[in-house]
Design an enzyme around this catalytic site. Structure first.
Site, PDB file in Angstrom:
ATOM      1  N   LYS A   1      40.502  37.874  37.794  1.00 29.07           N
ATOM      2  CA  LYS A   1      39.048  37.707  37.622  1.00 29.07           C
ATOM      3  C   LYS A   1      38.631  37.743  36.158  1.00 29.07           C
ATOM      4  O   LYS A   1      39.369  38.230  35.301  1.00 29.07           O
ATOM      5  CB  LYS A   1      38.308  38.747  38.460  1.00 29.07           C
ATOM      6  CG  LYS A   1      38.348  38.374  39.937  1.00 29.07           C
ATOM      7  CD  LYS A   1      37.446  39.171  40.798  1.00 29.07           C
ATOM      8  CE  LYS A   1      37.511  38.598  42.229  1.00 29.07           C
ATOM      9  NZ  LYS A   1      36.911  39.488  43.212  1.00 29.07           N
TER      10      LYS A   1
ATOM     11  N   ARG B   1      43.915  42.393  47.329  1.00 28.56           N
ATOM     12  CA  ARG B   1      43.811  40.934  47.559  1.00 28.56           C
ATOM     13  C   ARG B   1      44.240  40.217  46.277  1.00 28.56           C
ATOM     14  O   ARG B   1      43.584  40.386  45.247  1.00 28.56           O
ATOM     15  CB  ARG B   1      42.367  40.605  47.926  1.00 28.56           C
ATOM     16  CG  ARG B   1      42.112  39.156  48.268  1.00 28.56           C
ATOM     17  CD  ARG B   1      40.635  38.934  48.571  1.00 28.56           C
ATOM     18  NE  ARG B   1      40.353  37.572  48.935  1.00 28.56           N
ATOM     19  CZ  ARG B   1      40.157  36.595  48.052  1.00 28.56           C
ATOM     20  NH1 ARG B   1      40.212  36.839  46.779  1.00 28.56           N
ATOM     21  NH2 ARG B   1      39.889  35.369  48.470  1.00 28.56           N
TER      22      ARG B   1
HETATM   23  N1  HH2 Z   1      37.090  37.824  45.699  1.00 29.89           N
HETATM   24  C1  HH2 Z   1      37.029  36.484  45.861  1.00 29.89           C
HETATM   25  C2  HH2 Z   1      36.898  35.929  47.135  1.00 29.89           C
HETATM   26  N2  HH2 Z   1      36.859  36.708  48.222  1.00 29.89           N
HETATM   27  N3  HH2 Z   1      36.874  38.854  49.202  1.00 29.89           N
HETATM   28  C3  HH2 Z   1      36.917  40.196  49.067  1.00 29.89           C
HETATM   29  N4  HH2 Z   1      36.856  40.969  50.148  1.00 29.89           N
HETATM   30  N5  HH2 Z   1      37.029  40.784  47.836  1.00 29.89           N
HETATM   31  C4  HH2 Z   1      37.103  40.064  46.696  1.00 29.89           C
HETATM   32  O1  HH2 Z   1      37.187  40.663  45.602  1.00 29.89           O
HETATM   33  C5  HH2 Z   1      37.046  38.633  46.797  1.00 29.89           C
HETATM   34  C6  HH2 Z   1      36.924  38.056  48.088  1.00 29.89           C
HETATM   35  C7  HH2 Z   1      37.085  35.605  44.662  1.00 29.89           C
HETATM   36  O2  HH2 Z   1      38.403  35.162  44.417  1.00 29.89           O
HETATM   37  P1  HH2 Z   1      38.996  33.743  44.871  1.00 29.89           P
HETATM   38  O3  HH2 Z   1      39.016  33.614  46.353  1.00 29.89           O
HETATM   39  O4  HH2 Z   1      40.299  33.547  44.200  1.00 29.89           O
HETATM   40  O5  HH2 Z   1      38.002  32.699  44.213  1.00 29.89           O
HETATM   41  P2  HH2 Z   1      36.856  31.772  44.780  1.00 29.89           P
HETATM   42  O6  HH2 Z   1      35.792  32.628  45.354  1.00 29.89           O
HETATM   43  O7  HH2 Z   1      36.416  30.991  43.562  1.00 29.89           O
HETATM   44  O8  HH2 Z   1      37.434  30.882  45.841  1.00 29.89           O
END
Ligand code: HH2
Length: 403
Positions: A345, A379
């Site tokens: 992040k 995660r």
């Molecule tokens: N972070 C992201 C997405 N989903 N869910 C939970 N429970 N906690 C988190 O910290 C979290 C999440 C963001 O990461 P990513 O899926 O890699 O990115 P994007 O939202 O751009 O798809």
């Protein structure tokens, strides 16, 4: 006069049972011989929103029962109460007739529950295809985004065949749960309609749900999307909006007896980074998660199926993310397993100056810290590396119980 202590030449004194301030390490001792020490452990709990008219009476009553009490906050509305674990264990014995009035007993009940929750070491989380065993080693939640615009893996798995292959690869690398999403939640991301989300997810989930050994979580804020894939065999819904976006989502999770991950986010992905401000980010996030878990319970989700997440990067400044990680163990008082998602992040980029694809080491630091502070699910995008990290931590940590 002899300045050197003669005994020091022969003896090598070591503090083998931690220090009294090292509460976390003390908790690990399980032998009957050392167990009585646990009762001496100092522990501090903070109670919010203490009514001004009751404060003095409560402080007097707590002092009389052997607790240290500090007043905190601008209006001294918070009480920080410290005492031995043993005292907190026997709180209700301490509620004598003179304190039955004034809301003192309900406050003690809350305190006792927070302390008991804090001490929970393991959770068994049932889901439609089995049980997630959240013990000493945190579970590894692998990220798989079927989006064009996710900040770390956007565009890589838009092709369903590549996504399917990746799901099996993540399983082989050591994922315990695969979190599949089709709507980016990065700051400023545009919302995606439910039909579009379903269209992206369906060709992949249709293949992997019946074939993967590990359970699958659907990363969605929409009840309609959750309904569709829980019915097809997904075990978990990961709602980054924490039941803010679609209130029906909790009811859908309840009906399918799915695990519900409640994430903390202020506003929406589009607006969340517009000057976020917190009075006390750890207290604010804990309070807000508590409210959302109450909502989930009211919708019929059972207690043992709820997971909470402070939402690192969701409407938080660098210092908010750091404060949450530094005090992550405070969320344990809620009594639910904690998940964190720090993987690659932007706050890690702010700290290290590294681009998204070079933040593995920075992510690993957060994972190690979280694991040692009682976080039960992490995660991440980099599953193989995280699996190694957790293996090594677990092996070292296991030795502590042998002392
Ligand atoms: N972070 C992201 C997405 N989903 N869910 C939970 N429970 N906690 C988190 O910290 C979290 C999440 C963001 O990461 P990513 O899926 O890699 O990115 P994007 O939202 O751009 O798809």
């Amino acid at each position: 006069m002899k300045l050197v202590n003669d005994a020091a030449r022969h003896h090598n004194p070591r503090v083998i049972a931690g220090t009294l301030t090292g509460f976390e390490s003390f908790r690990r001792f399980r032998t009957p011989l050392l167990d009585p020490l646990r009762s001496m452990l100092p522990i501090a709990v903070e109670v919010e929103a203490v009514p001004a008219r009751r404060r003095t009476a409560w402080i007097t009553a707590l002092h009389a029962r052997g607790f240290l009490v500090d007043e905190r906050g601008a209006a001294r509305e918070r009480l920080r109460i410290a005492g031995s674990l043993d005292r907190f264990d026997r709180l209700l014995d301490l509620a004598e007739p003179d304190t039955q009035r004034d809301g003192f007993v309900p406050m003690l009940l809350c305190l006792g529950e927070a302390v008991r929750n804090h001490l929970i070491e393991a959770f068994q989380v049932p889901h439609p295809r089995g049980v997630l065993d959240l013990g000493r080693r945190p579970l590894l939640v692998a990220v798989l985004n079927l989006t064009p615009d996710s900040f770390a893996d956007g565009g890589r798995y838009l092709n369903p065949e590549r996504a399917i292959e990746r799901a099996f690869e993540l399983q082989e690398q050591g994922a315990d749960l695969i979190d599949v999403g089709a709507e980016s939640t990065r700051p400023g991301a545009a919302p995606v309609a439910a039909e579009e989300e379903i269209e992206r997810l369906h060709p992949v989930l249709r293949v992997i749900l019946p074939r993967l050994r590990v359970p699958v979580s659907v990363d969605t804020m929409k009840a309609e999307v959750a309904e569709r894939f829980l019915a097809m065999g997904a075990a978990c819904v990961n709602d980054v909006s924490g039941l803010e976006c679609d209130p029906r989502l909790a009811e859908v999770a309840a009906r399918h007896r799915a695990v519900l991950i409640i994430n903390h986010m202020r506003g929406t992905p589009r607006s969340m980074q517009e000057s976020p401000r917190y009075d006390d980010v750890v207290a604010d996030v804990t309070r807000s998660l508590r409210e959302r878990t109450v909502r989930a319970l009211a919708a019929g989700v059972t207690r043992e199926r709820i997971v909470v997440d402070p939402g690192i990067g969701f409407g938080k400044r660098l210092e908010d993310n750091l404060d949450l990680l530094a005090h992550i163990e405070q969320l344990r008082s809620l009594g639910y397993p904690i998940l964190i998602g720090c993987s690659r992040k932007s706050f890690l980029g702010q700290l290290t100056g590294r681009p998204v694809e070079e933040r593995q080491a920075a992510t690993a630091a957060t994972t190690a810290l979280a694991a040692l502070r009682g976080v039960r699910l992490v995660r991440v995008h980099d599953v193989r590396e995280t699996a190694d990290l957790l293996k090594v931590l677990d092996a070292i940590d296991g030795r502590r119980n042998l002392e």
